[in-house]
Design a protein around this motif. Structure first.
Motif, PDB file in Angstrom:
ATOM      1  N   PRO A   1      -7.338   8.872  38.956  1.00  9.81           N
ATOM      2  CA  PRO A   1      -7.401   7.466  38.540  1.00  9.81           C
ATOM      3  C   PRO A   1      -6.287   6.705  39.244  1.00  9.81           C
ATOM      4  O   PRO A   1      -5.317   7.314  39.726  1.00  9.81           O
ATOM      5  CB  PRO A   1      -7.170   7.548  37.023  1.00  9.81           C
ATOM      6  CG  PRO A   1      -6.433   8.826  36.816  1.00  9.81           C
ATOM      7  CD  PRO A   1      -6.966   9.774  37.847  1.00  9.81           C
ATOM      8  N   PRO A   2      -6.404   5.392  39.344  1.00 11.92           N
ATOM      9  CA  PRO A   2      -5.425   4.618  40.121  1.00 11.92           C
ATOM     10  C   PRO A   2      -4.052   4.563  39.454  1.00 11.92           C
ATOM     11  O   PRO A   2      -3.642   3.541  38.892  1.00 11.92           O
ATOM     12  CB  PRO A   2      -6.077   3.233  40.214  1.00 11.92           C
ATOM     13  CG  PRO A   2      -6.971   3.163  39.025  1.00 11.92           C
ATOM     14  CD  PRO A   2      -7.486   4.557  38.813  1.00 11.92           C
ATOM     15  N   THR A   3      -3.337   5.670  39.505  1.00 17.93           N
ATOM     16  CA  THR A   3      -1.988   5.770  38.948  1.00 17.93           C
ATOM     17  C   THR A   3      -0.980   5.975  40.065  1.00 17.93           C
ATOM     18  O   THR A   3      -1.343   6.266  41.209  1.00 17.93           O
ATOM     19  CB  THR A   3      -1.897   6.955  37.976  1.00 17.93           C
ATOM     20  OG1 THR A   3      -2.146   8.169  38.696  1.00 17.93           O
ATOM     21  CG2 THR A   3      -2.917   6.819  36.842  1.00 17.93           C
ATOM     22  N   LYS A   4       0.291   5.859  39.727  1.00 21.20           N
ATOM     23  CA  LYS A   4       1.354   6.095  40.700  1.00 21.20           C
ATOM     24  C   LYS A   4       1.267   7.517  41.245  1.00 21.20           C
ATOM     25  O   LYS A   4       1.400   7.748  42.443  1.00 21.20           O
ATOM     26  CB  LYS A   4       2.712   5.852  40.045  1.00 21.20           C
ATOM     27  CG  LYS A   4       3.893   6.180  40.938  1.00 21.20           C
ATOM     28  CD  LYS A   4       5.217   5.974  40.205  1.00 21.20           C
ATOM     29  CE  LYS A   4       6.407   6.403  41.067  1.00 21.20           C
ATOM     30  NZ  LYS A   4       7.698   6.235  40.349  1.00 21.20           N
ATOM     31  N   TRP A   5       1.037   8.484  40.371  1.00 21.22           N
ATOM     32  CA  TRP A   5       0.954   9.882  40.803  1.00 21.22           C
ATOM     33  C   TRP A   5      -0.190  10.087  41.784  1.00 21.22           C
ATOM     34  O   TRP A   5      -0.028  10.757  42.803  1.00 21.22           O
ATOM     35  CB  TRP A   5       0.759  10.795  39.597  1.00 21.22           C
ATOM     36  CG  TRP A   5       0.588  12.235  40.005  1.00 21.22           C
ATOM     37  CD1 TRP A   5       1.574  13.146  40.225  1.00 21.22           C
ATOM     38  CD2 TRP A   5      -0.653  12.910  40.283  1.00 21.22           C
ATOM     39  NE1 TRP A   5       1.040  14.358  40.614  1.00 21.22           N
ATOM     40  CE2 TRP A   5      -0.327  14.238  40.659  1.00 21.22           C
ATOM     41  CE3 TRP A   5      -1.992  12.523  40.243  1.00 21.22           C
ATOM     42  CZ2 TRP A   5      -1.300  15.177  40.999  1.00 21.22           C
ATOM     43  CZ3 TRP A   5      -2.960  13.457  40.585  1.00 21.22           C
ATOM     44  CH2 TRP A   5      -2.619  14.768  40.960  1.00 21.22           C
ATOM     45  N   ALA A   6      -1.365   9.523  41.475  1.00 20.88           N
ATOM     46  CA  ALA A   6      -2.523   9.690  42.360  1.00 20.88           C
ATOM     47  C   ALA A   6      -2.261   9.067  43.722  1.00 20.88           C
ATOM     48  O   ALA A   6      -2.623   9.633  44.757  1.00 20.88           O
ATOM     49  CB  ALA A   6      -3.759   9.061  41.721  1.00 20.88           C
ATOM     50  N   ALA A   7      -1.626   7.900  43.739  1.00 19.43           N
ATOM     51  CA  ALA A   7      -1.322   7.230  44.999  1.00 19.43           C
ATOM     52  C   ALA A   7      -0.347   8.064  45.825  1.00 19.43           C
ATOM     53  O   ALA A   7      -0.516   8.236  47.032  1.00 19.43           O
ATOM     54  CB  ALA A   7      -0.745   5.838  44.727  1.00 19.43           C
ATOM     55  N   GLU A   8       0.679   8.617  45.180  1.00 16.72           N
ATOM     56  CA  GLU A   8       1.659   9.421  45.897  1.00 16.72           C
ATOM     57  C   GLU A   8       1.053  10.732  46.390  1.00 16.72           C
ATOM     58  O   GLU A   8       1.367  11.206  47.489  1.00 16.72           O
ATOM     59  CB  GLU A   8       2.861   9.705  44.994  1.00 16.72           C
ATOM     60  CG  GLU A   8       3.688   8.460  44.687  1.00 16.72           C
ATOM     61  CD  GLU A   8       4.925   8.759  43.863  1.00 16.72           C
ATOM     62  OE1 GLU A   8       5.919   8.013  43.980  1.00 16.72           O
ATOM     63  OE2 GLU A   8       4.896   9.753  43.091  1.00 16.72           O
TER      64      GLU A   8
END
Length: 265
Positions: free
Chosen positions: A135-142
């Motif tokens: 999902p579009p979270t900070k963790w997923a982006a990183e």
């Protein structure tokens, strides 16, 4: 070119390690730069690469997928049909297939072809599963930024994870491409925008549900990717007004003469 978003990018010496299913670390798979410095060649000079089996396999896989959409009459010489185990594509032939895909197509049609190629490489239901896992979270982006560095090295050349600021939050979800191999080899703004930037942004943002903004720098051929940052509309994107390289683009005048529709945009 960075003015297209509210993202500030700065290099970071840290390279996130990627967890594997075995609890170890995924080894970074790097294409071999044949330059004495180990870095991309200065602007105006073409970087020399020494591709291995991994790189040639990906070049061949993508090229075969795109061949079905390529204009057979657009090649400089007839292309022999290659078997699935024939890794005969090098980077130049991969770029040539991209060029033939662009011929006689509008920019929207070119982007649609790339979307179809990307979808054809995924198992059924993969985008929906991706949305659940990332999902579009900070963790997923990183995490996706960390994956980009080793697994897209063959396509864009050396890159590194960088710290960025997205919606006021600092995170390591940026990827700085030092000198894009695709742009360097094609020398074509239209190929960069319509065969890479826009369709990749759209695929991650709309199919995977993870926003992505790509900001190419046409002065030094670098590029900044920011996962978690929603891309601007095409009309608000500076690339919509970017002319092609007058001196080095091999395709601009040729394709303009072969098509009744605008070549780049």
């Amino acid at each position: 070119m960075v003015g297209m978003s509210l993202v500030s990018v700065k290099p970071s010496p840290l390279h996130p390690q990627l967890p594997s299913l075995r609890g170890g670390v995924i080894r970074r798979i790097r294409c071999g730069i044949a330059e004495p410095s180990g870095e991309p060649a200065p602007l105006g000079q073409k970087t020399r690469y020494k591709d291995g089996i991994f790189e040639k396999a990906f070049m061949s896989l993508f090229a075969r997928k795109m061949e079905k959409y390529a204009d057979p009459a657009g090649g400089a010489k007839p292309t022999a049909k290659k078997g699935w185990w024939d890794w005969g594509y090098d980077y130049e032939s991969f770029v040539d297939v991209s060029r033939r895909v662009m011929q006689r197509r509008s920019r929207i049609q070119q982007q649609q072809v790339v979307r179809e190629v990307l979808l054809s490489m995924l198992p059924p239901g993969a985008p929906a599963q991706f949305r659940k896992l990332f999902p579009p979270t900070k963790w997923a982006a990183e995490f996706n930024a960390a994956l980009t560095v080793p697994f897209f090295d063959w396509l864009v050349g050396p890159s590194e994870v960088v710290e960025v600021e997205v919606n006021g939050v600092k995170q390591k979800s940026g990827v700085h491409i030092k000198k894009c191999r695709y742009l360097e080899n094609s020398g074509c703004v239209g190929m960069c925008v319509n065969m890479c930037k826009i369709p990749t942004q759209d695929f991650f943002t709309n199919e995977f549900g993870l926003p992505l903004t790509m900001t190419p720098n046409f002065e030094d051929m670098s590029c900044d990717m920011v996962y978690g940052q929603a891309p601007p509309t095409f009309e608000d994107d500076p690339v919509s007004k970017q002319p092609c390289y007058e001196d080095i683009c091999k395709y601009d005048s040729q394709m303009s003469n072969e098509s009744n529709m605008p070549f780049v945009f």
